[in-house]
Design a protein around this motif. Structure first.
Motif, PDB file in Angstrom:
ATOM      1  N   SER A 165       0.818  -1.193  -0.056  1.00 26.67           N
ATOM      2  CA  SER A 165       0.109   0.079   0.028  1.00 26.67           C
ATOM      3  C   SER A 165       0.885   1.100  -0.067  1.00 26.67           C
ATOM      4  CB  SER A 165      -0.867   0.011   1.217  1.00 26.67           C
ATOM      5  OG  SER A 165      -0.285   0.009   2.302  1.00 26.67           O
ATOM      6  N   ARG A 166       2.286   1.179   0.250  1.00 27.59           N
ATOM      7  CA  ARG A 166       2.978   2.292   0.245  1.00 27.59           C
ATOM      8  C   ARG A 166       4.135   2.057  -0.711  1.00 27.59           C
ATOM      9  NH1 ARG A 166       1.341   1.036   5.492  1.00 27.59           N
ATOM     10  NH2 ARG A 166       0.486   2.683   6.638  1.00 27.59           N
ATOM     11  N   LYS A 167       3.861   1.311  -1.818  1.00 29.35           N
ATOM     12  CA  LYS A 167       5.027   0.931  -2.615  1.00 29.35           C
ATOM     13  C   LYS A 167       5.565   2.312  -3.405  1.00 29.35           C
ATOM     14  CE  LYS A 167       1.856  -0.583  -6.414  1.00 29.35           C
ATOM     15  NZ  LYS A 167       1.644  -1.575  -7.080  1.00 29.35           N
ATOM     16  N   ASP A 168       4.969   3.222  -3.429  1.00 34.88           N
ATOM     17  CA  ASP A 168       5.143   4.385  -4.137  1.00 34.88           C
ATOM     18  C   ASP A 168       6.226   5.586  -3.427  1.00 34.88           C
ATOM     19  OD1 ASP A 168       3.994   3.779  -6.623  1.00 34.88           O
ATOM     20  OD2 ASP A 168       2.409   4.672  -5.935  1.00 34.88           O
ATOM     21  N   ASN A 169       6.202   5.008  -2.081  1.00 44.44           N
ATOM     22  CA  ASN A 169       6.887   5.904  -1.020  1.00 44.44           C
ATOM     23  C   ASN A 169       8.254   5.321  -0.901  1.00 44.44           C
ATOM     24  OD1 ASN A 169       7.743   7.425   1.018  1.00 44.44           O
ATOM     25  ND2 ASN A 169       5.712   7.612   2.124  1.00 44.44           N
ATOM     26  N   ARG A 170       9.230   5.694  -1.966  1.00 39.84           N
ATOM     27  CA  ARG A 170      10.413   5.080  -1.776  1.00 39.84           C
ATOM     28  C   ARG A 170      11.212   5.467  -0.555  1.00 39.84           C
ATOM     29  NH1 ARG A 170      11.786   0.606  -4.639  1.00 39.84           N
ATOM     30  NH2 ARG A 170      13.699   1.501  -4.902  1.00 39.84           N
ATOM     31  N   LYS A 171      11.059   6.650  -0.084  1.00 39.06           N
ATOM     32  CA  LYS A 171      11.864   7.176   0.958  1.00 39.06           C
ATOM     33  C   LYS A 171      11.589   6.657   2.200  1.00 39.06           C
ATOM     34  CE  LYS A 171      12.172  11.791  -0.863  1.00 39.06           C
ATOM     35  NZ  LYS A 171      11.135  11.758  -2.079  1.00 39.06           N
ATOM     36  N   LEU A 172      10.202   6.035   2.520  1.00 36.71           N
ATOM     37  CA  LEU A 172       9.956   5.189   3.512  1.00 36.71           C
ATOM     38  C   LEU A 172      10.641   3.958   3.620  1.00 36.71           C
ATOM     39  CD1 LEU A 172       8.418   4.747   6.114  1.00 36.71           C
ATOM     40  CD2 LEU A 172       6.127   4.376   4.890  1.00 36.71           C
ATOM     41  N   ILE A 173      10.404   3.129   2.487  1.00 38.94           N
ATOM     42  CA  ILE A 173      11.041   1.726   2.271  1.00 38.94           C
ATOM     43  C   ILE A 173      12.457   1.768   2.579  1.00 38.94           C
ATOM     44  CG2 ILE A 173      11.030  -0.238   0.806  1.00 38.94           C
ATOM     45  CD1 ILE A 173       8.475   0.650  -0.628  1.00 38.94           C
ATOM     46  N   LYS A 174      13.140   2.706   1.918  1.00 41.79           N
ATOM     47  CA  LYS A 174      14.779   2.601   2.187  1.00 41.79           C
ATOM     48  C   LYS A 174      14.854   2.972   3.762  1.00 41.79           C
ATOM     49  CE  LYS A 174      16.021   4.429  -2.381  1.00 41.79           C
ATOM     50  NZ  LYS A 174      16.774   5.470  -3.137  1.00 41.79           N
ATOM     51  N   ASN A 175      14.290   3.778   4.076  1.00 43.48           N
ATOM     52  CA  ASN A 175      14.244   3.910   5.937  1.00 43.48           C
ATOM     53  C   ASN A 175      13.988   2.824   6.519  1.00 43.48           C
ATOM     54  OD1 ASN A 175      14.894   5.430   8.244  1.00 43.48           O
ATOM     55  ND2 ASN A 175      14.049   7.475   7.275  1.00 43.48           N
ATOM     56  N   LEU A 176      13.255   2.122   6.157  1.00 46.78           N
ATOM     57  CA  LEU A 176      12.742   0.942   6.703  1.00 46.78           C
ATOM     58  C   LEU A 176      13.890  -0.023   6.390  1.00 46.78           C
ATOM     59  CD1 LEU A 176      10.191  -0.698   7.920  1.00 46.78           C
ATOM     60  CD2 LEU A 176      10.108  -1.621   5.553  1.00 46.78           C
ATOM     61  N   ALA A 177      14.519  -0.304   5.508  1.00 44.41           N
ATOM     62  CA  ALA A 177      15.575  -1.031   5.484  1.00 44.41           C
ATOM     63  C   ALA A 177      16.718  -0.786   6.121  1.00 44.41           C
ATOM     64  CB  ALA A 177      16.034  -1.171   3.883  1.00 44.41           C
ATOM     65  N   CYS A 178      16.978   0.562   6.362  1.00 46.14           N
ATOM     66  CA  CYS A 178      18.303   0.849   6.861  1.00 46.14           C
ATOM     67  C   CYS A 178      17.951   0.643   8.452  1.00 46.14           C
ATOM     68  CB  CYS A 178      18.558   2.600   6.808  1.00 46.14           C
ATOM     69  SG  CYS A 178      19.066   2.937   5.380  1.00 46.14           S
ATOM     70  N   LYS A 179      16.882   0.872   8.993  1.00 52.10           N
ATOM     71  CA  LYS A 179      16.538   0.690  10.305  1.00 52.10           C
ATOM     72  C   LYS A 179      16.272  -0.580  10.708  1.00 52.10           C
ATOM     73  CE  LYS A 179      13.978   2.581  14.068  1.00 52.10           C
ATOM     74  NZ  LYS A 179      13.617   3.931  14.574  1.00 52.10           N
ATOM     75  N   ALA A 180      15.980  -1.527   9.910  1.00 53.98           N
ATOM     76  CA  ALA A 180      16.275  -3.095   9.865  1.00 53.98           C
ATOM     77  C   ALA A 180      17.375  -3.643  10.140  1.00 53.98           C
ATOM     78  CB  ALA A 180      15.605  -3.749   8.834  1.00 53.98           C
ATOM     79  N   VAL A 181      18.382  -3.081   9.443  1.00 57.88           N
ATOM     80  CA  VAL A 181      20.124  -3.336   9.446  1.00 57.88           C
ATOM     81  C   VAL A 181      20.471  -2.807  10.858  1.00 57.88           C
ATOM     82  CG1 VAL A 181      22.256  -3.056   8.752  1.00 57.88           C
ATOM     83  CG2 VAL A 181      20.332  -3.508   7.169  1.00 57.88           C
ATOM     84  N   TYR A 182      19.873  -1.536  11.313  1.00 55.88           N
ATOM     85  CA  TYR A 182      20.388  -0.928  12.451  1.00 55.88           C
ATOM     86  C   TYR A 182      20.018  -1.649  13.613  1.00 55.88           C
ATOM     87  CZ  TYR A 182      20.457   2.233  16.464  1.00 55.88           C
ATOM     88  OH  TYR A 182      20.240   2.709  17.697  1.00 55.88           O
TER      89      TYR A 182
END
Length: 218
Positions: A165-182
């Motif tokens: 539902s948020r696939k167009d929000n690339r900034k959110l998905i990239k931040n999600l990936a960084c947060k997962a690694v952190y």
């Protein structure tokens, strides 16, 4: 939105009591008019003018929900905020407005969020409207919570649906990936990203690799 003042509330109560104690003179329109006049929202122009006059007196709490240290200094070298992930700071509304004017990426990229207004007359929504960042949070249920971590804590199918539902929000998905690694790398956290969630996030990033390839990088 400025809340109803105590004097207004008392005025309503007295009017209601007067009506109840005088059934022969009952006039519900009087009560309805009083209530509506108090509950009427200020329009954007009224709110902006009101806040502009007192922005140095209003404190706003912000939180670093990113995976990195965040800081901002005035031209004189004074820190407006300087904090690590999951920490909070308090700044004035005028300082917040300056940060967003000169460096909106802090909020547009979901590194920092507004969590609280230390003034009972106004809400976070009022402040977001005043500094023109409401549009950044379209599709986000509660922009005052660490919504990125909340997404990571969903089960696998819920995470997929949320990202779809948020696939167009690339900034959110990239931040999600960084947060997962952190969070996975952090010794202070019990969070562990499952392989399935890893693949789901990478799928929406458009990357065939997995986040686990970055997992142990500091």
């Amino acid at each position: 939105m400025a809340r109803a003042k105590k004097e207004d509330a008392k005025k309503i109560n007295k009017t209601e009591d007067k009506v109840k104690n005088n059934p022969e003179k009952k006039d519900t329109k009087v009560v309805e008019t009083e209530v509506k006049s108090v509950e009427k929202r200020k329009n954007k122009r009224e709110l902006k003018l009101e806040l502009r006059n007192i922005e140095d007196k209003i404190l706003v709490e912000i939180s670093n929900i990113s995976s990195m240290h965040q800081s901002y200094f005035s031209k004189d070298g004074d820190p407006y905020f300087d904090f690590d992930p999951d920490e909070y700071e308090e700044i004035t509304l005028s300082e917040l407005r300056e940060v967003i004017k000169k460096a909106p990426g802090y909020f547009r990229e979901f590194d920092i969020i507004i969590t609280k207004v230390l003034n009972e007359e106004y809400t976070v929504e009022d402040i977001m409207e005043y500094v023109s960042i409401s549009r950044f949070y379209k599709g986000i249920d509660d922009p005052t919570d660490d919504f990125i971590r909340e997404l990571l804590e969903l089960d696998e199918e819920e995470l997929r649906d949320a990202l779809q539902s948020r696939k167009d929000n690339r900034k959110l998905i990239k931040n999600l990936a960084c947060k997962a690694v952190y969070l996975t790398n952090s010794e202070d956290e019990e969070f562990e990203l499952s392989m399935r969630k890893d693949k789901i996030i990478c799928e929406f990033l458009g990357d065939r690799k997995t986040l686990f390839s970055l997992k142990y990088e500091k």
